[in-house]
Enzyme design. Structure first.
Site, PDB file in Angstrom:
ATOM      1  N   ASP A 184     -20.271 -20.356  12.643  1.00 36.35           N
ATOM      2  CA  ASP A 184     -20.763 -19.413  11.617  1.00 36.35           C
ATOM      3  C   ASP A 184     -22.069 -19.843  10.969  1.00 36.35           C
ATOM      4  O   ASP A 184     -22.639 -19.087  10.189  1.00 36.35           O
ATOM      5  CB  ASP A 184     -19.687 -19.254  10.530  1.00 36.35           C
ATOM      6  N   HIS A 216     -14.542 -27.852  10.250  1.00 32.82           N
ATOM      7  CA  HIS A 216     -13.627 -27.111  11.134  1.00 32.82           C
ATOM      8  C   HIS A 216     -12.315 -27.856  11.224  1.00 32.82           C
ATOM      9  O   HIS A 216     -12.282 -29.077  11.211  1.00 32.82           O
ATOM     10  CB  HIS A 216     -14.235 -26.975  12.545  1.00 32.82           C
TER      11      HIS A 216
HETATM   12  C1  SDX Z   1     -13.964 -20.274  11.832  1.00 35.07           C
HETATM   13  O1  SDX Z   1      -9.732 -22.149  13.492  1.00 35.07           O
HETATM   14  C2  SDX Z   1     -10.732 -21.705  14.155  1.00 35.07           C
HETATM   15  O2  SDX Z   1     -10.868 -21.943  15.341  1.00 35.07           O
HETATM   16  C3  SDX Z   1     -11.692 -20.829  13.356  1.00 35.07           C
HETATM   17  C4  SDX Z   1     -12.933 -20.379  14.100  1.00 35.07           C
HETATM   18  C5  SDX Z   1     -12.600 -19.406  15.227  1.00 35.07           C
HETATM   19  O3  SDX Z   1     -13.419 -19.264  16.132  1.00 35.07           O
HETATM   20  O4  SDX Z   1     -11.546 -18.707  15.111  1.00 35.07           O
HETATM   21  O5  SDX Z   1     -13.618 -21.490  14.638  1.00 35.07           O
HETATM   22  C6  SDX Z   1     -13.870 -19.623  13.164  1.00 35.07           C
HETATM   23  O6  SDX Z   1     -13.226 -19.899  10.965  1.00 35.07           O
HETATM   24  C7  SDX Z   1     -14.912 -21.423  11.628  1.00 35.07           C
HETATM   25  C8  SDX Z   1     -14.793 -22.055  10.197  1.00 35.07           C
HETATM   26  C9  SDX Z   1     -15.569 -21.190   9.241  1.00 35.07           C
HETATM   27  N1  SDX Z   1     -15.343 -21.594   7.832  1.00 35.07           N
HETATM   28  C10 SDX Z   1     -16.308 -22.198   7.130  1.00 35.07           C
HETATM   29  O7  SDX Z   1     -17.412 -22.529   7.588  1.00 35.07           O
HETATM   30  C11 SDX Z   1     -15.965 -22.405   5.664  1.00 35.07           C
HETATM   31  C12 SDX Z   1     -16.350 -23.832   5.242  1.00 35.07           C
HETATM   32  N2  SDX Z   1     -15.470 -24.749   5.917  1.00 35.07           N
HETATM   33  C13 SDX Z   1     -14.283 -25.192   5.219  1.00 35.07           C
HETATM   34  O8  SDX Z   1     -13.721 -24.281   4.342  1.00 35.07           O
HETATM   35  C14 SDX Z   1     -13.328 -25.989   6.099  1.00 35.07           C
HETATM   36  O9  SDX Z   1     -14.099 -26.858   6.826  1.00 35.07           O
HETATM   37  C15 SDX Z   1     -12.412 -25.243   7.038  1.00 35.07           C
HETATM   38  C16 SDX Z   1     -11.601 -24.197   6.330  1.00 35.07           C
HETATM   39  C17 SDX Z   1     -13.190 -24.594   8.136  1.00 35.07           C
HETATM   40  C18 SDX Z   1     -11.470 -26.274   7.654  1.00 35.07           C
HETATM   41  O10 SDX Z   1     -10.711 -26.758   6.622  1.00 35.07           O
HETATM   42  P1  SDX Z   1      -9.532 -27.851   6.883  1.00 35.07           P
HETATM   43  O11 SDX Z   1      -9.377 -28.172   8.301  1.00 35.07           O
HETATM   44  O12 SDX Z   1      -8.337 -27.379   6.151  1.00 35.07           O
HETATM   45  O13 SDX Z   1     -10.140 -29.144   6.279  1.00 35.07           O
HETATM   46  P2  SDX Z   1     -10.088 -29.463   4.780  1.00 35.07           P
HETATM   47  O14 SDX Z   1     -10.410 -28.227   3.992  1.00 35.07           O
HETATM   48  O15 SDX Z   1      -8.832 -30.180   4.501  1.00 35.07           O
HETATM   49  O16 SDX Z   1     -11.336 -30.438   4.659  1.00 35.07           O
HETATM   50  C19 SDX Z   1     -11.196 -31.792   4.982  1.00 35.07           C
HETATM   51  C20 SDX Z   1     -12.089 -32.491   3.971  1.00 35.07           C
HETATM   52  C21 SDX Z   1     -11.781 -32.069   2.532  1.00 35.07           C
HETATM   53  O17 SDX Z   1     -12.120 -33.169   1.706  1.00 35.07           O
HETATM   54  P3  SDX Z   1     -10.867 -34.125   1.199  1.00 35.07           P
HETATM   55  O18 SDX Z   1      -9.857 -33.215   0.530  1.00 35.07           O
HETATM   56  O19 SDX Z   1     -10.341 -34.789   2.447  1.00 35.07           O
HETATM   57  O20 SDX Z   1     -11.532 -35.082   0.240  1.00 35.07           O
HETATM   58  O21 SDX Z   1     -13.461 -32.099   4.211  1.00 35.07           O
HETATM   59  C22 SDX Z   1     -13.953 -31.403   3.076  1.00 35.07           C
HETATM   60  C23 SDX Z   1     -12.753 -30.954   2.243  1.00 35.07           C
HETATM   61  O22 SDX Z   1     -13.107 -30.878   0.875  1.00 35.07           O
HETATM   62  N3  SDX Z   1     -14.674 -30.226   3.597  1.00 35.07           N
HETATM   63  C24 SDX Z   1     -15.847 -29.810   3.145  1.00 35.07           C
HETATM   64  C25 SDX Z   1     -16.169 -28.697   3.950  1.00 35.07           C
HETATM   65  N4  SDX Z   1     -15.184 -28.469   4.822  1.00 35.07           N
HETATM   66  C26 SDX Z   1     -14.262 -29.413   4.591  1.00 35.07           C
HETATM   67  N5  SDX Z   1     -16.645 -30.243   2.174  1.00 35.07           N
HETATM   68  C27 SDX Z   1     -17.802 -29.561   1.984  1.00 35.07           C
HETATM   69  N6  SDX Z   1     -18.198 -28.466   2.727  1.00 35.07           N
HETATM   70  C28 SDX Z   1     -17.386 -28.032   3.709  1.00 35.07           C
HETATM   71  N7  SDX Z   1     -17.769 -26.961   4.441  1.00 35.07           N
END
Ligand code: SDX
Length: 429
Positions: A364, A306
């Site tokens: 989720d 998140h």
């Molecule tokens: C919702 O914003 C909100 O409040 C949203 C929400 C709401 O109520 O409105 O809470 C609802 O959208 C919840 C999130 C649902 N999405 C997912 O579950 C999809 C999987 N999660 C990721 O795509 C990610 O965690 C996000 C999109 C939710 C957040 O992404 P960020 O904040 O942009 O973080 P990032 O992608 O930069 O990740 C940071 C690091 C990265 O590694 P590095 O580049 O630092 O090496 O963490 C890793 C990412 O690769 N990472 C993951 C991961 N999520 C982040 N690695 C593996 N699996 C994951 N799920």
């Protein structure tokens, strides 16, 4: 930063920037005059360090895993409140008295039907159209049916449009589901509460009486409460930006629905269940955990991570408890997908990668298991998220429109394209 100013050294000059404090949470550095005073923009794609607005509706402490709606913790609202009570709180800032709640319930209830002509609108879609595509189209079309509540400068029309959207979203969502199933639409029933009415419109058929299971209806109410609002997430920011141009609220909510559909956002509940089904067995979990850690593999654990929560999403805990409650009520002794989810959570929360990146289950991760048990196909999961989030979008839109300092949102950019050059006739290229 000192006291109420921050100093910026730029091109040999020092600029004082005002620092503002909220009631709780991080301070902000006001950069509204930065470009005028320095000729420079700030640069923050994804808005990881940028506050886009001032708001009094919802507060998240991502490190502590706290979510407050008008100061009330989400776990207390989910346990003691009903969805329309939370709607009232988000819209007006205080928990309603009995009289206020009864009046609000009555007003919402009497807006749940949609214009009869709208049922013809659905027939333009293929039966196998994704329900979120239908929602984008039908909700956007509401402005073609309700011209008398599209003037956003009129507080009365803003209120009516808000009531209509909150009340009609479950009806339209149920119609999208029935259309997908090939079953007749069911009209709302005024003697049922919000969640029970929604379950009735989805699962009743004209041929027989349908009794809503009160345990499942309570679980549905709780799921709606958990998804109601969440600060300036992507879809809420979309609604605010669309609304800042003066677009009517139906069009703004349709824009929010479109944004929510993305798998990185509200589409993650559908993607998480698809992922659990693809994993198929707890023995396959380590392989997927490794894939999620592999930079060269686009696979991510859907329902994990998140932007704000760097601790357990408080909604995920309540959703997990609701999953057990619903499966128990339905006599589903063991759901293989729940077993996989629980085992995956256990493994991930002890894995160095997830610990270092502070990746926890989000709202989720468990919602899909519950919604599937309630009888919804995965394609309906984000639709249910949109039904709940409509009140959050509306409350945030209302707060923006009522802000006397509100102006159209228009970000700038860091230009990295070609400097000016002259046209070259095709014969000379
Ligand atoms: C919702 O914003 C909100 O409040 C949203 C929400 C709401 O109520 O409105 O809470 C609802 O959208 C919840 C999130 C649902 N999405 C997912 O579950 C999809 C999987 N999660 C990721 O795509 C990610 O965690 C996000 C999109 C939710 C957040 O992404 P960020 O904040 O942009 O973080 P990032 O992608 O930069 O990740 C940071 C690091 C990265 O590694 P590095 O580049 O630092 O090496 O963490 C890793 C990412 O690769 N990472 C993951 C991961 N999520 C982040 N690695 C593996 N699996 C994951 N799920």
């Amino acid at each position: 930063m000192t006291g109420s100013t921050a100093k910026l050294e730029l091109a040999g000059k020092t600029h004082d920037l005002k620092v503002r404090s909220g009631s709780i949470g991080p301070d902000v550095i006001d950069i509204g005059a930065l470009y005028r005073d320095t000729g420079a923009f700030t640069f923050d794609p994804g808005f990881t360090s940028t506050a886009s607005c001032e708001s009094a509706i919802t507060f998240i402490d991502g490190d502590a895993g706290i979510l407050l709606h008008r100061g009330y913790p989400i776990d207390q609202l989910a346990e003691h409140g009903d969805f329309l009570e939370v709607c009232y709180l988000l819209l007006y800032g205080e928990l309603p008295t009995k009289a206020q709640k009864d009046d609000f319930d009555r007003r919402i209830t009497h807006h749940t039907m949609v214009h009869e002509q709208m049922s013809k609108f659905f027939t333009g879609f293929r039966r196998d159209a994704h329900p979120m595509a239908v929602m984008c189209g039908v909700v956007g079309a509401l402005s073609a049916f309700y011209h008398d509540s599209t003037d956003i400068s009129d507080p009365y029309q803003r209120m009516i449009a808000s009531m209509r959207l909150i009340a009609k979203m479950p009806t339209i969502a149920a119609m999208a589901y029935k259309y997908y199933k090939g079953q007749p639409f069911m009209y709302p029933k005024n003697d049922l509460n919000f969640a029970a009415n929604f379950l009735h419109m989805c699962f009743a058929v004209p041929c027989e009486e349908y009794k809503v299971n009160p345990v499942l209806a309570r679980a549905m109410e709780r799921i709606f409460i958990l998804h109601a609002d969440h600060e300036q997430n992507a879809s809420t920011s979309t609604v605010r930006l669309a609304g800042s141009s003066g677009a009517n609220p139906f069009a703004c909510i349709a824009a929010g629905i479109a944004c929510l559909w993305g798998p990185a956002h509200g589409g993650a509940n559908e993607a998480a269940l698809t992922m659990l089904a693809e994993i198929g067995h707890v023995d396959h979990i380590p392989e997927y955990i490794e894939r999620a850690k592999d930079k060269n593999d686009p696979f991510r654990l859907m329902g994990f991570g998140h932007r704000v929560y760097k601790n357990y999403d408080p909604r995920a805990k309540i959703m997990q408890m609701t999953a057990h409650e619903v499966l128990g009520e339905l006599g589903i002794k063991d759901d293989p997908l729940l077993d996989i989810a629980m085992e995956m959570e256990k493994i991930a929360l002890t894995d160095e990668y997830f610990i270092e990146k502070k990746l926890y289950p989000n709202v989720d991760f468990y919602s899909g298991i519950t919604l599937k048990a309630l009888g919804f196909p995965t394609t309906m999961f984000t639709v249910l998220f949109a039904v709940a989030r409509t009140v959050g979008w509306i409350a945030q839109w209302k707060e923006m429109i009522e802000d006397p300092h509100q102006k159209i949102g228009r970000p700038r950019q860091l230009y990295t394209g070609s400097p000016e050059r002259d046209y070259v006739p095709i014969a000379k290229r």
